[in-house]
Design a protein around this motif. Sequence first.
Motif, PDB file in Angstrom:
ATOM      1  N   PRO A   1      64.731 -11.045  11.887  1.00  0.00           N
ATOM      2  CA  PRO A   1      63.673 -10.283  11.189  1.00  0.00           C
ATOM      3  C   PRO A   1      62.464 -10.892  10.800  1.00  0.00           C
ATOM      4  CG  PRO A   1      66.036  -9.379  10.800  1.00  0.00           C
ATOM      5  CD  PRO A   1      66.063 -10.768  11.561  1.00  0.00           C
ATOM      6  N   ASP A   2      62.875 -12.155  10.271  1.00  0.00           N
ATOM      7  CA  ASP A   2      61.802 -12.721   9.336  1.00  0.00           C
ATOM      8  C   ASP A   2      60.563 -13.342  10.375  1.00  0.00           C
ATOM      9  OD1 ASP A   2      63.989 -14.776   9.878  1.00  0.00           O
ATOM     10  OD2 ASP A   2      62.448 -16.269   9.457  1.00  0.00           O
ATOM     11  N   ALA A   3      61.077 -13.248  11.720  1.00  0.00           N
ATOM     12  CA  ALA A   3      59.732 -13.903  12.623  1.00  0.00           C
ATOM     13  C   ALA A   3      58.991 -12.646  12.818  1.00  0.00           C
ATOM     14  CB  ALA A   3      60.598 -14.119  13.966  1.00  0.00           C
ATOM     15  N   VAL A   4      59.167 -11.537  12.556  1.00  0.00           N
ATOM     16  CA  VAL A   4      58.239 -10.188  12.869  1.00  0.00           C
ATOM     17  C   VAL A   4      58.001  -9.275  11.601  1.00  0.00           C
ATOM     18  CG1 VAL A   4      59.320 -10.317  15.195  1.00  0.00           C
ATOM     19  CG2 VAL A   4      60.285  -8.816  13.240  1.00  0.00           C
ATOM     20  N   THR A   5      58.489  -9.927  10.446  1.00  0.00           N
ATOM     21  CA  THR A   5      58.002  -9.065   9.300  1.00  0.00           C
ATOM     22  C   THR A   5      57.490 -10.058   8.385  1.00  0.00           C
ATOM     23  OG1 THR A   5      60.320  -9.170   8.471  1.00  0.00           O
ATOM     24  CG2 THR A   5      59.621  -7.227   9.784  1.00  0.00           C
TER      25      THR A   5
ATOM     26  N   ASN B   1      59.207 -20.029   3.360  1.00  0.00           N
ATOM     27  CA  ASN B   1      60.523 -20.485   4.209  1.00  0.00           C
ATOM     28  C   ASN B   1      60.462 -19.397   5.395  1.00  0.00           C
ATOM     29  OD1 ASN B   1      61.036 -22.407   2.075  1.00  0.00           O
ATOM     30  ND2 ASN B   1      61.969 -20.649   1.002  1.00  0.00           N
ATOM     31  N   ILE B   2      61.300 -19.850   6.470  1.00  0.00           N
ATOM     32  CA  ILE B   2      61.765 -19.341   7.706  1.00  0.00           C
ATOM     33  C   ILE B   2      63.313 -19.338   7.649  1.00  0.00           C
ATOM     34  CG2 ILE B   2      59.714 -19.207   8.728  1.00  0.00           C
ATOM     35  CD1 ILE B   2      60.749 -21.391  10.531  1.00  0.00           C
TER      36      ILE B   2
ATOM     37  N   GLU C   1      68.325 -30.837   9.451  1.00  0.00           N
ATOM     38  CA  GLU C   1      68.006 -31.961   8.139  1.00  0.00           C
ATOM     39  C   GLU C   1      67.249 -31.318   7.208  1.00  0.00           C
ATOM     40  OE1 GLU C   1      67.727 -36.554  10.127  1.00  0.00           O
ATOM     41  OE2 GLU C   1      65.986 -35.283   9.415  1.00  0.00           O
ATOM     42  N   HIS C   2      66.290 -30.158   7.402  1.00  0.00           N
ATOM     43  CA  HIS C   2      65.440 -29.554   6.633  1.00  0.00           C
ATOM     44  C   HIS C   2      66.112 -28.009   6.406  1.00  0.00           C
ATOM     45  CE1 HIS C   2      62.826 -32.780   7.371  1.00  0.00           C
ATOM     46  NE2 HIS C   2      62.311 -32.614   6.288  1.00  0.00           N
ATOM     47  N   ALA C   3      67.252 -27.715   6.903  1.00  0.00           N
ATOM     48  CA  ALA C   3      67.886 -26.547   6.690  1.00  0.00           C
ATOM     49  C   ALA C   3      68.495 -26.472   5.283  1.00  0.00           C
ATOM     50  CB  ALA C   3      68.777 -25.944   7.770  1.00  0.00           C
TER      51      ALA C   3
ATOM     52  N   GLY D   1      70.225 -15.732  -2.406  1.00  0.00           N
ATOM     53  CA  GLY D   1      69.216 -15.962  -1.383  1.00  0.00           C
ATOM     54  C   GLY D   1      69.982 -16.006   0.036  1.00  0.00           C
ATOM     55  N   GLU D   2      69.141 -16.724   0.809  1.00  0.00           N
ATOM     56  CA  GLU D   2      69.481 -16.753   2.258  1.00  0.00           C
ATOM     57  C   GLU D   2      69.255 -18.024   2.822  1.00  0.00           C
ATOM     58  OE1 GLU D   2      70.950 -14.494   4.295  1.00  0.00           O
ATOM     59  OE2 GLU D   2      70.657 -13.046   2.885  1.00  0.00           O
TER      60      GLU D   2
END
Length: 222
Positions: free
Chosen positions: A148-152, A161-162, A191-193, A202-203
């Motif tokens: 969802p975060d890729a399209v909204t 963030n993604i 490494e950055h997650a 949060g997520e």
Amino acid sequence: MNNSASNTARLLGAGLRALLLLTLVTGVLYPLVVTGIAQGLFPDRANGSEVKADGRVVGSSLIGQAYNLPLKEGQETPAPDLKWFQGRPQNGLGTNSVNTQYELILSGATNRSGDNEELIQWVKDAKAAVVKDNSTGTYKVKPSQVPPDAVTSSGSGLDPNISPQYADIQVHRVAEENGLSIAQVQKLVDEHAEGRTLGFMGEPRVNVLELNIALKELVAKS
């Protein structure tokens, strides 16, 4: 009359002194104390959570950035620069229009309901673009893989963030565009997650600016 005038003068004088005192305390002393405490205990946050690269400030970890190609003649919005990881759509920015430049004076959601036809079309177009942009000769993105975060856009339109899922489906494209191995780029993402704050708030997320800085450093070494 003289007593009345004298009382009025005293009241005005007292009011003026109170005003000056409150101005000094709340307008000067309090801000100085709060600023001093913040600089002493939380200097990074107090200064805007600055992110540095190559010895200079390149942004904030709290505010997203666009990674686009220069605007071409006839284009209304620039095309994404596909050698970089891309952030969330910025449809929430702007006043009665779609602003894709991360203008910091503008922040907000799309204010469109879930069944709004324009919003539905934005999501469809964004999903098609994510599938097309991130598919390579050896890797094909399926529509069901697009999170969802890729399209909204976010509520503020400035989300830095993604999701790890969105970062993962960009790995093959980024690797190909930069002449890197898939393993190298996937390692950067891993490494950055970051997980949920304190394990429950949060997520899971990946900061796009920090990830792209690491990508730039990796490309320079390769």
